[in-house]
Write an enzyme that holds these catalytic residues in place. Structure first.
Site, PDB file in Angstrom:
ATOM      1  N   ASP A  75      -1.431  -9.038  11.386  1.00  0.00           N
ATOM      2  CA  ASP A  75      -3.198  -9.361  10.993  1.00  0.00           C
ATOM      3  C   ASP A  75      -4.048 -10.455  12.384  1.00  0.00           C
ATOM      4  O   ASP A  75      -4.441 -11.137  12.476  1.00  0.00           O
ATOM      5  CB  ASP A  75      -3.486  -9.557   9.847  1.00  0.00           C
ATOM      6  CG  ASP A  75      -3.403  -8.604   8.964  1.00  0.00           C
ATOM      7  OD1 ASP A  75      -3.438  -7.439   9.356  1.00  0.00           O
ATOM      8  OD2 ASP A  75      -2.456  -8.541   8.027  1.00  0.00           O
ATOM      9  N   HIS A 115      -2.057  -9.077   1.749  1.00  0.00           N
ATOM     10  CA  HIS A 115      -2.466  -7.429   2.513  1.00  0.00           C
ATOM     11  C   HIS A 115      -2.835  -7.130   2.881  1.00  0.00           C
ATOM     12  O   HIS A 115      -3.176  -8.214   3.761  1.00  0.00           O
ATOM     13  CB  HIS A 115      -1.186  -5.739   1.378  1.00  0.00           C
ATOM     14  CG  HIS A 115      -1.077  -5.138   1.850  1.00  0.00           C
ATOM     15  ND1 HIS A 115      -0.668  -4.912   2.641  1.00  0.00           N
ATOM     16  CD2 HIS A 115      -0.965  -4.082   1.185  1.00  0.00           C
ATOM     17  CE1 HIS A 115      -0.102  -3.369   3.379  1.00  0.00           C
ATOM     18  NE2 HIS A 115      -0.101  -3.256   2.231  1.00  0.00           N
ATOM     19  N   SER A 135       0.465  -1.322  -0.007  1.00  0.00           N
ATOM     20  CA  SER A 135      -0.387   0.429   0.051  1.00  0.00           C
ATOM     21  C   SER A 135       0.654   1.295   0.558  1.00  0.00           C
ATOM     22  O   SER A 135       0.182   2.212  -0.729  1.00  0.00           O
ATOM     23  CB  SER A 135      -0.813  -0.008   1.363  1.00  0.00           C
ATOM     24  OG  SER A 135      -0.122  -0.237   2.972  1.00  0.00           O
ATOM     25  N   ARG A 180       3.752  -5.342  16.541  1.00  0.00           N
ATOM     26  CA  ARG A 180       2.539  -4.790  16.558  1.00  0.00           C
ATOM     27  C   ARG A 180       1.330  -6.477  17.426  1.00  0.00           C
ATOM     28  O   ARG A 180       0.294  -6.032  17.671  1.00  0.00           O
ATOM     29  CB  ARG A 180       1.794  -4.738  15.070  1.00  0.00           C
ATOM     30  CG  ARG A 180       3.257  -3.598  14.090  1.00  0.00           C
ATOM     31  CD  ARG A 180       2.535  -3.441  13.151  1.00  0.00           C
ATOM     32  NE  ARG A 180       2.579  -4.401  12.174  1.00  0.00           N
ATOM     33  CZ  ARG A 180       2.603  -4.307  10.484  1.00  0.00           C
ATOM     34  NH1 ARG A 180       1.839  -3.354  10.006  1.00  0.00           N
ATOM     35  NH2 ARG A 180       3.275  -5.913  10.100  1.00  0.00           N
TER      36      ARG A 180
HETATM   37  N1  NMX Z   1       0.338 -20.351   5.060  1.00  0.00           N
HETATM   38  C1  NMX Z   1       1.387 -21.079   4.528  1.00  0.00           C
HETATM   39  N2  NMX Z   1       2.427 -20.336   3.211  1.00  0.00           N
HETATM   40  C2  NMX Z   1       2.790 -19.714   3.640  1.00  0.00           C
HETATM   41  C3  NMX Z   1       3.257 -19.014   4.101  1.00  0.00           C
HETATM   42  C4  NMX Z   1       1.868 -19.394   5.228  1.00  0.00           C
HETATM   43  N3  NMX Z   1       1.037 -17.683   6.324  1.00  0.00           N
HETATM   44  N4  NMX Z   1       3.501 -17.785   4.408  1.00  0.00           N
HETATM   45  C5  NMX Z   1       5.027 -17.998   3.512  1.00  0.00           C
HETATM   46  N5  NMX Z   1       3.708 -19.296   3.053  1.00  0.00           N
HETATM   47  C6  NMX Z   1       4.146 -20.146   1.348  1.00  0.00           C
HETATM   48  C7  NMX Z   1       4.075 -18.739   0.030  1.00  0.00           C
HETATM   49  O1  NMX Z   1       3.199 -18.997   0.208  1.00  0.00           O
HETATM   50  C8  NMX Z   1       5.992 -19.532   0.030  1.00  0.00           C
HETATM   51  O2  NMX Z   1       4.781 -20.387  -0.917  1.00  0.00           O
HETATM   52  P1  NMX Z   1       5.772 -21.926  -2.807  1.00  0.00           P
HETATM   53  O3  NMX Z   1       6.573 -21.147  -2.662  1.00  0.00           O
HETATM   54  O4  NMX Z   1       4.948 -22.471  -3.103  1.00  0.00           O
HETATM   55  O5  NMX Z   1       5.602 -20.373  -3.853  1.00  0.00           O
HETATM   56  C9  NMX Z   1       6.536 -19.893   0.575  1.00  0.00           C
HETATM   57  O6  NMX Z   1       5.754 -19.956   1.831  1.00  0.00           O
HETATM   58  C10 NMX Z   1       7.748 -19.030   0.361  1.00  0.00           C
HETATM   59  O7  NMX Z   1       6.779 -17.134   1.463  1.00  0.00           O
HETATM   60  P2  NMX Z   1       7.922 -16.697   1.650  1.00  0.00           P
HETATM   61  O8  NMX Z   1       8.744 -16.281   0.998  1.00  0.00           O
HETATM   62  O9  NMX Z   1       8.327 -17.150   3.285  1.00  0.00           O
HETATM   63  O10 NMX Z   1       6.844 -15.445   2.123  1.00  0.00           O
HETATM   64  P3  NMX Z   1       7.116 -13.709   0.775  1.00  0.00           P
HETATM   65  O11 NMX Z   1       7.774 -12.910   1.587  1.00  0.00           O
HETATM   66  O12 NMX Z   1       6.428 -14.336  -0.411  1.00  0.00           O
HETATM   67  O13 NMX Z   1       4.723 -13.719   1.389  1.00  0.00           O
HETATM   68  C11 NMX Z   1       3.557 -13.024   3.119  1.00  0.00           C
HETATM   69  C12 NMX Z   1       4.655 -13.055   2.484  1.00  0.00           C
HETATM   70  C13 NMX Z   1       2.821 -12.154   3.944  1.00  0.00           C
HETATM   71  C14 NMX Z   1       2.856 -13.126   1.160  1.00  0.00           C
HETATM   72  C15 NMX Z   1       3.098 -14.484   3.166  1.00  0.00           C
HETATM   73  O14 NMX Z   1       3.683 -15.104   4.347  1.00  0.00           O
HETATM   74  C16 NMX Z   1       1.605 -15.129   3.147  1.00  0.00           C
HETATM   75  O15 NMX Z   1       1.128 -15.025   2.107  1.00  0.00           O
HETATM   76  N6  NMX Z   1       1.073 -15.381   4.621  1.00  0.00           N
HETATM   77  C17 NMX Z   1      -0.434 -15.159   4.743  1.00  0.00           C
HETATM   78  C18 NMX Z   1      -1.430 -14.025   4.634  1.00  0.00           C
HETATM   79  C19 NMX Z   1      -1.076 -12.718   5.322  1.00  0.00           C
HETATM   80  O16 NMX Z   1      -1.128 -13.321   6.369  1.00  0.00           O
HETATM   81  N7  NMX Z   1      -0.606 -11.401   4.891  1.00  0.00           N
HETATM   82  C20 NMX Z   1      -0.552 -10.348   5.755  1.00  0.00           C
HETATM   83  C21 NMX Z   1       0.845  -9.937   5.671  1.00  0.00           C
HETATM   84  C22 NMX Z   1       1.059  -8.464   6.430  1.00  0.00           C
HETATM   85  N8  NMX Z   1       0.369  -7.323   5.774  1.00  0.00           N
HETATM   86  O17 NMX Z   1      -0.873  -6.758   6.618  1.00  0.00           O
HETATM   87  O18 NMX Z   1       0.225  -6.981   4.537  1.00  0.00           O
HETATM   88  C1  MLT Z   2       2.395  -3.961   6.096  1.00  0.00           C
HETATM   89  O1  MLT Z   2       2.159  -3.387   7.546  1.00  0.00           O
HETATM   90  O2  MLT Z   2       1.975  -3.241   5.029  1.00  0.00           O
HETATM   91  C2  MLT Z   2       1.837  -5.180   6.408  1.00  0.00           C
HETATM   92  O3  MLT Z   2       3.211  -5.884   7.527  1.00  0.00           O
HETATM   93  C3  MLT Z   2       3.050  -5.761   4.824  1.00  0.00           C
HETATM   94  C4  MLT Z   2       4.635  -4.714   4.985  1.00  0.00           C
HETATM   95  O4  MLT Z   2       5.532  -4.556   5.769  1.00  0.00           O
HETATM   96  O5  MLT Z   2       5.138  -5.383   3.935  1.00  0.00           O
END
Ligand code: NMX
Ligand code: MLT
Length: 436
Positions: A372, A270, A240, A326
């Site tokens: 979250d 996100h 964002s 947080r």
């Molecule tokens: N559950 C299952 N698999 C996961 C998770 C999770 N919570 N987090 C990461 N992975 C997987 C990811 O999908 C990827 O799989 P593949 O190689 O098969 O595509 C692998 O682990 C490596 O990912 P990472 O490098 O650890 O994470 P990345 O930096 O790509 O993504 C998020 C970060 C936040 C997108 C990821 O951890 C996720 O999808 N979390 C769940 C959604 C979430 O809680 N998002 C909120 C973030 C905070 N916010 O408010 O923005």
């Molecule tokens: C945020 O607060 O924007 C989330 O934790 C995602 C991030 O920092 O990449």
């Protein structure tokens, strides 16, 4: 000139000169080296923008102008129960200084003065089907105010570059002031039969927002102060913030830039994750037929979610490698203010169960909870169970960080953002060259 604006100008204008001189004399110094894995992996970790308002450390978490969340709680002027006021954080992000009580009260009053919404915001929102997602309503509500942009008007009249920041400051202050009214209007029209509640300008920013949502509970006001403070900024690379930065760099005004950023926040990876978390927990409770699932039952449900090819919402992070401070701050809040909540106990049990399972997958870089994972359970506790609304609260808070950063960007003369892209053919060539 109002006190905050003057203080900002006194800090920002010398920094503008300093950065220009650094770019001239040391512009060839390397900031980073980029690997193919970063090009193919969502640009993780690449240093490519200036963002004054906060910095994220993978282990320690967020620092707002150098202050951690516990330090913010300790230092910023607070509400009656000791939770920090987001007005103070905004001041800190713009000036680098902890404001006095008087300065924060002055800012609260300034925002109340600027908070009236143009009539078309109400008519535009009222024309939308009631089941329009609240985040869609938020961006539409913000866009309905864009015709009020001072920056756009002054730019069309021939605004000189060194005054961009001044017009962006005015728009940003107006937008921040108005957001709680837009957000509360969306909540009440969508979930409370359009029974709207008049603002109470004797209250601070957070308590007035809570009031317009429908709660005058002192604990909920405190939660709102904490919530609006801790979600405000997470350095510049999150989706964002980066979107607001990119769009703002084209000299789109703050209304256009902010609403673009909200469309990024509305994605489930996100900000929408706060909605996804509570939905997932309620589905688990339904599925298991108990409000007090055991660790073993949660383990099985987590496994089932992973087996279905889904992520565990609220866990993982692109930068953080420890539990999100947080998340910890919200847990401390729950420990202090809430006794006996099955839902909150379940959130804590999930925290015990999920990280080892994610670790065992061998690919998840951060198995810990993010911001979250906790917020929804607190909101449900205080009677706000309409989870499709949660990301709007995140958005109101995020405005403080991204709009403060936008003012900095214009004051520091940041140019149009335009990084380089490559094709897969180029990638293949790099590999061939090094393996020859
Ligand atoms: N559950 C299952 N698999 C996961 C998770 C999770 N919570 N987090 C990461 N992975 C997987 C990811 O999908 C990827 O799989 P593949 O190689 O098969 O595509 C692998 O682990 C490596 O990912 P990472 O490098 O650890 O994470 P990345 O930096 O790509 O993504 C998020 C970060 C936040 C997108 C990821 O951890 C996720 O999808 N979390 C769940 C959604 C979430 O809680 N998002 C909120 C973030 C905070 N916010 O408010 O923005
Ligand atoms: C945020 O607060 O924007 C989330 O934790 C995602 C991030 O920092 O990449």
């Amino acid at each position: 000139m109002e006190a905050l604006k003057k203080k900002f100008a006194d800090k920002a204008l010398p920094l503008y000169q300093e950065l220009r001189s650094i770019a001239k004399t040391n512009g060839d110094l390397k900031a980073d080296e980029v690997k193919l894995s970063q090009v193919l992996g969502g640009a993780r970790g690449i240093k490519m923008m200036l963002w004054e308002t906060s910095q994220l450390d993978p282990q320690k978490g967020i620092r707002f102008r150098g202050f951690s969340i516990p330090e913010i709680k300790e230092s910023l002027p607070s509400g009656p129960q000791g939770e920090p006021k987001p007005e103070g954080l905004f001041w800190l992000m713009l000036t680098g200084e902890i404001p006095t009580e008087e300065e924060v009260d002055g800012l609260t009053k300034e925002w109340h003065k600027r908070a009236d919404l143009p009539a078309q915001v109400y008519t535009t929102l009222d024309s939308l089907p009631a089941d329009t997602h609240p985040m869609t309503q938020l961006t539409i509500g913000v866009m309905a105010m864009q015709s009020d942009s001072i920056f756009s008007r002054r730019y069309a009249e021939g605004l000189p570059k060194n005054e961009y920041w001044d017009a962006v400051y005015e728009d940003s202050m107006n937008l921040i002031a108005r957001l709680p009214r837009v957000a509360a209007y969306i909540y009440r029209r969508t979930f409370k039969d359009a029974q709207h509640i008049e603002p109470d300008t004797s209250l601070d920013y957070s308590a007035n927002f809570a009031h317009m949502l429908g709660s005058d509970d002192e604990d909920f006001r405190s939660l709102m102060r904490l919530y609006l403070t801790i979600h405000a900024d997470h350095e510049g690379g999150n989706a964002s913030a980066h979107t607001v930065n990119l769009v703002g760099s084209t000299l789109s005004d703050p209304y256009l830039a902010f609403s673009a950023g909200m469309n990024a926040l509305a994605g489930p990876l996100h900000g929408l994750a706060n909605q996804e978390v509570i939905k997932w927990i309620f589905e688990m409770i339904d599925n298991l037929g108990t409000k007090t699932p055991s660790e073993e039952q949660i383990k099985q449900y987590v496994q089932q979610t992973l087996d279905e090819g889904k992520v565990i919402p609220g866990y993982g992070h692109a930068v953080l490698r420890e539990p999100d401070p947080r998340f910890v701050a919200q847990r401390r809040f729950a420990e202090q203010y809430i006794q006996d909540s099955d839902l909150i106990s379940t959130v804590w049990k999930i925290f015990d169960v999920v990280p080892p399972i994610l670790q065992s997958l061998g690919k998840v870089k951060n198995p810990w909870p993010n911001v979250d994972a906790h917020s929804g359970a607190l909101l449900v506790h205080y009677g706000f169970s309409e989870f499709s609304y949660y990301t709007v609260l995140f958005g109101v808070s995020r405005a403080l960080g991204v709009l403060a950063a936008g003012i900095w960007s214009r004051a520091l003369g940041m140019p149009l953002e335009r990084p380089k892209s490559v094709t897969s053919e180029w990638v293949r060539k790099q590999v061939l060259q090094t393996t020859k």
